[in-house]
Design an enzyme around this catalytic site. Sequence first.
Site, PDB file in Angstrom:
ATOM      1  N   ASP A  95       0.855  -1.182   0.000  1.00  0.00           N
ATOM      2  CA  ASP A  95       0.000   0.000   0.000  1.00  0.00           C
ATOM      3  C   ASP A  95       0.892   1.233   0.000  1.00  0.00           C
ATOM      4  OD1 ASP A  95      -2.339   1.578   0.275  1.00  0.00           O
ATOM      5  OD2 ASP A  95      -2.006   1.691   2.430  1.00  0.00           O
TER       6      ASP A  95
ATOM      7  N   THR B 226      -0.286   4.875   1.159  1.00  0.00           N
ATOM      8  CA  THR B 226      -0.554   5.790   2.258  1.00  0.00           C
ATOM      9  C   THR B 226      -0.419   5.083   3.599  1.00  0.00           C
ATOM     10  OG1 THR B 226      -2.103   6.955   0.823  1.00  0.00           O
ATOM     11  CG2 THR B 226      -2.194   7.455   3.165  1.00  0.00           C
TER      12      THR B 226
ATOM     13  N   GLU C  66      -4.547  20.458   1.357  1.00  0.00           N
ATOM     14  CA  GLU C  66      -5.124  21.734   1.800  1.00  0.00           C
ATOM     15  C   GLU C  66      -4.665  22.076   3.201  1.00  0.00           C
ATOM     16  OE1 GLU C  66      -9.333  21.497   1.446  1.00  0.00           O
ATOM     17  OE2 GLU C  66      -9.320  22.265  -0.606  1.00  0.00           O
TER      18      GLU C  66
ATOM     19  N   PHE D 238     -14.280  19.408  -5.810  1.00  0.00           N
ATOM     20  CA  PHE D 238     -13.337  18.645  -6.626  1.00  0.00           C
ATOM     21  C   PHE D 238     -14.044  17.435  -7.231  1.00  0.00           C
ATOM     22  CE2 PHE D 238     -10.412  15.144  -7.234  1.00  0.00           C
ATOM     23  CZ  PHE D 238      -9.332  15.731  -7.883  1.00  0.00           C
TER      24      PHE D 238
ATOM     25  N   ASP E 291      -6.531  -2.914   3.409  1.00  0.00           N
ATOM     26  CA  ASP E 291      -5.440  -3.781   2.944  1.00  0.00           C
ATOM     27  C   ASP E 291      -5.590  -5.214   3.451  1.00  0.00           C
ATOM     28  OD1 ASP E 291      -4.077  -1.577   1.726  1.00  0.00           O
ATOM     29  OD2 ASP E 291      -3.377  -0.977   3.719  1.00  0.00           O
TER      30      ASP E 291
END
Length: 1070
Positions: A376, A378, A469, A503, A741
């Site tokens: 993975d 992140t 952000e 978005f 995962d």
Amino acid sequence: MLLRWIRQQLGFDPPHQSDTRTVYIANCFPQHGHYVPQRFADNRIISSKYTVWNFVPKNLFEQFRRIANFYFLIIFLVQLMIDTPTSPVTSGLPLFFVITVTAIKQGYEDWLRHKADNEVNGAPVFVVRSGSLVQTRSKNIRVGDIVRVAKDETFPVDLVLLSSDRAEGTCHITTTSLDGETNLKVGLLIFFPQKLLCCICFIRPLGPENLLLRGARLKNTKEIYGVAVYTGMESKMALNYKCKSQKRSAVEKSMNTFLLIYLGILLFEAILSTILKYAWQADNKWDEPFYNQQTEQERNSSQILKFISDFLAFLVLYNFIIPISLYVTVEMQKFLGSFFIGWDLDLYHEESDQMAQVNTSDLNEELGQVEYVFTDKTGTLTENEMLFRECSINGIKYQEINGKLIHEGMTDDSPDRSVREELLFLKAVSLCHTVQISYEQPGDGPGNPFSHANGFSSQMEYYASSPDEKALVEATKRYPGGYDVKPIIPLSHRYKLLHVLEFDANRRRMSVILQTPSGECLFDIKPVPVSYSFLFLPLLQKGLRTLVVACRHFNVEEYEEVDRRLHEARSALQQREERLAEVFSFIEKDLELLGATGVEDKLQEKVQETIESLRLAGIKVWVLTGDKHETAVSVSLSCGHFHRTMNILELVQQKSDNECADHDVLYTTRDHVIQHGLVVDGASLSLALRGHEKLFMEVCKNCSAVLCCRMAPLQKAKVVRLLKTSPEKPITLAIGDGANDVSMIQEAHVGIGIMGKEGRQAVRNSDYAIARFRFLSKLLLVHGHFYYIRIATLVQYFFYKNVCFITPQFLYQFFCLFSQQTLYDSVYLTLYNICFTSLPILVYSLFEQQVHPHMLQSKPVLYRDIRKNSLLSFKTFLYWTLLGFCHAFVFFFGSYILMGEDTSLMGNGQMFGNWTFGTLVFTVMVITVTLKLALETHLWTWMNHFVTWGSIAFYFIFSLFYGGIIWPFLHTQDMYFVFVQLLSSGSAWFAIIIILIACLFPDIIKKVIYRHLQPTSTQKSQFFANSLLNSSIFVVTTSSLLKRLILTRPFFLFVYLHVLSLFCLFTYTY
């Protein structure tokens, strides 16, 4: 209810199968008689394999699936049913020992899983029962219960949001424990609380924004109430789990294959012995000799039954060629060896105070066979902490240095800077976002948020739907103090947020429309269309997450038109998305480019070095992530997964099967001159696998690195399964930190969980758990290397010593007319594998190190020597088997030649008998197989010395006591005084020495020749390490000697220097 409880305990209670469900809030069921309540799963999470009730039958079933265990069970039953040469104890006792030890080991590991599950299932929660708030345990929550969750608490079930303390009817959550993402997500009410109180019946569609998933955490919201809709193993987190299955290593599969071969050898020997017995008895004088007259019943019995009975008797006589103790030794080696992983301080993470964890010790050796690593992104490769690094404003590059934004190439005191452009850019960045602010205030009052603005109180906390952000807003907060200009936004200025253009994946941007303090309408956007990206190529090449910032000013007439069109599009009942896209396109044009930001997704420490080490070891790394395309590619570049010189191929945004099949990517990788990297997204992957699976897998295998983005959890598991079941059958490893995962971790041959900051789902369902990705290097290259070499030698050695053990028994039948007379005493038969030869190989398999751990880590290429199960290849297996037969022939015929026709080897003329001959063979055998293992040992510890020489000494001491004393509890004692008589013969001692030399000396010669003519990479590293050690000792000795010669004997110094030069010349030539 009782029947359901019994089914649950036995593990046979299936979850609710319907595609739809009706949930009654607070379990207020209809009162009419036609209502049939639905049955849902309870809220228990189960990661264990056994229960108290099914442990015994299920564990016994799994253990008797092993060939050796099932075979010895049959042999034990045969010994009970017919008259056999050996006692049933010789098979039953080892079998009982093996089954018991294995069951205890597996039961202990499953008890640890139960313990982890109980911590989750027993967590305290608050639910509404009978109109009041009561505390209960998580496992007691039912579908329909109203659950209260407070700030920073984890959702215990899948909830639909009913009530929130926020005025706008929302709540903020983080899903770190599910997918590793730390960004803030928003949950929405399905109706307002006052409607709930009025009990008005209405219908509202549910969307993903209304569902709060189990495992997520409540943030920036004091408390919420939600109704439980999915519980326990029916929650989305649990449904992403793959069904638990028993993982078996490649070594265990090889063991089963070898056992089948040895079973074939056993059947051949038993059939041959039976046939030769009846061929021998065809002569009348041997069929019924005078000393062994048959009874009338034996003469009249069926010849077929006698043949079967004799065959089974020979089968029992030779059954020890199948090493039952192999399994228990392997189980003990795996269980005890797994502690070394937890004790390794190099795998200890000091910051989180976490050691490596072993959940399943059955796969230790599989760590040394990995060919593909699926990881993975992140939370596994990255810390998921975004840090602002640099930006480009009006074509000028700026970097953050010591909390200040500094023009590149200029010092902090340089006067000529574009202050207006800088302020406009930073103002746009600080306003174009959807970040929420939380203040920790004393008391319960709401307080004034702007009271914290002056000085930016440390109690202020940002929550964002995007980590980028949050990083940018935190950066703009820091820079006014680091600038020689006024603050970005004066505290008296208030900007009114008019519209947020969210978005989406097609536009790949978000924007806001603001009203400035002067009344002007300002439009800010990030990022702008990709056509601008070439201006900021340096940021992209550094692997930074690049967002391009632009703005547009509206006059009153322009804004009124924009507002009207937005309202119409958002109010449309049909084609809403198309109309919104059209309005967004109308708004996002005629932009003034302000600059770009470069945000770094902070990598974990030494990720790049770890991936490079794995690549040198011949392991391919695939990154499977749910992140968007640009982010995933950026991280792959920064972590070294993709090289700058690599040809990156992209298979993304494919719309149909034909479009996917015709893509150039599927045919470009046939050029093997350059390295290729492949990027594929989830949608394109589904299309590629639909009708072009073979072609797609061929492309992936030709690529040095593969990146799969926008992947669903079950898609990750499907990719792992496709590669795992390919014709090459490579060994796969999956590593991740989140609940998304888990399916991938369970699907791979080896699953590793990362101990993240929040959530333990991946850790609980993994085979191994480590705190950081960098620990994977040592886990595979060192521990995996050691475990595989140790257990491979253990398996081969066990087959070797059992061939040595039982072949003399087979040869002896040619000299006793196949009368099924045993060569060894039954006590020796029982204790050979349990006591006399068990400890040396067990200690060897725990401590053996052919190469120093630092050498294995510094030279990852050594990992290639043991890939593809090379040490358990058929060639190696054949060598050990033939070696065992050769040594067995030497044992038997060496002893036979010694005795020959003259058995009076005692000084007083006393003769040797049958048991003395067998004991001589057994004694030579025990010493030889023990010394053979000593020749294979590279690392000698005090424990190796103790068990090696101690096992030989124990055999002698035991034999002296066993045969030197009349034991009252034994019915017969054939071995009385036999061993003492044997040791008193000088000829016997001479025979033992001669046979030992005859067996082991050729093996020594073979090792020396192969080591010098065909050394492996591991042997070269051993020689290099020994050379360094010898050189360091030589240098130390030489320096001290030179010092003494200079002071005392100048002439001898001259001679010494000549000898030294000749030595150096010889060493260089060698």
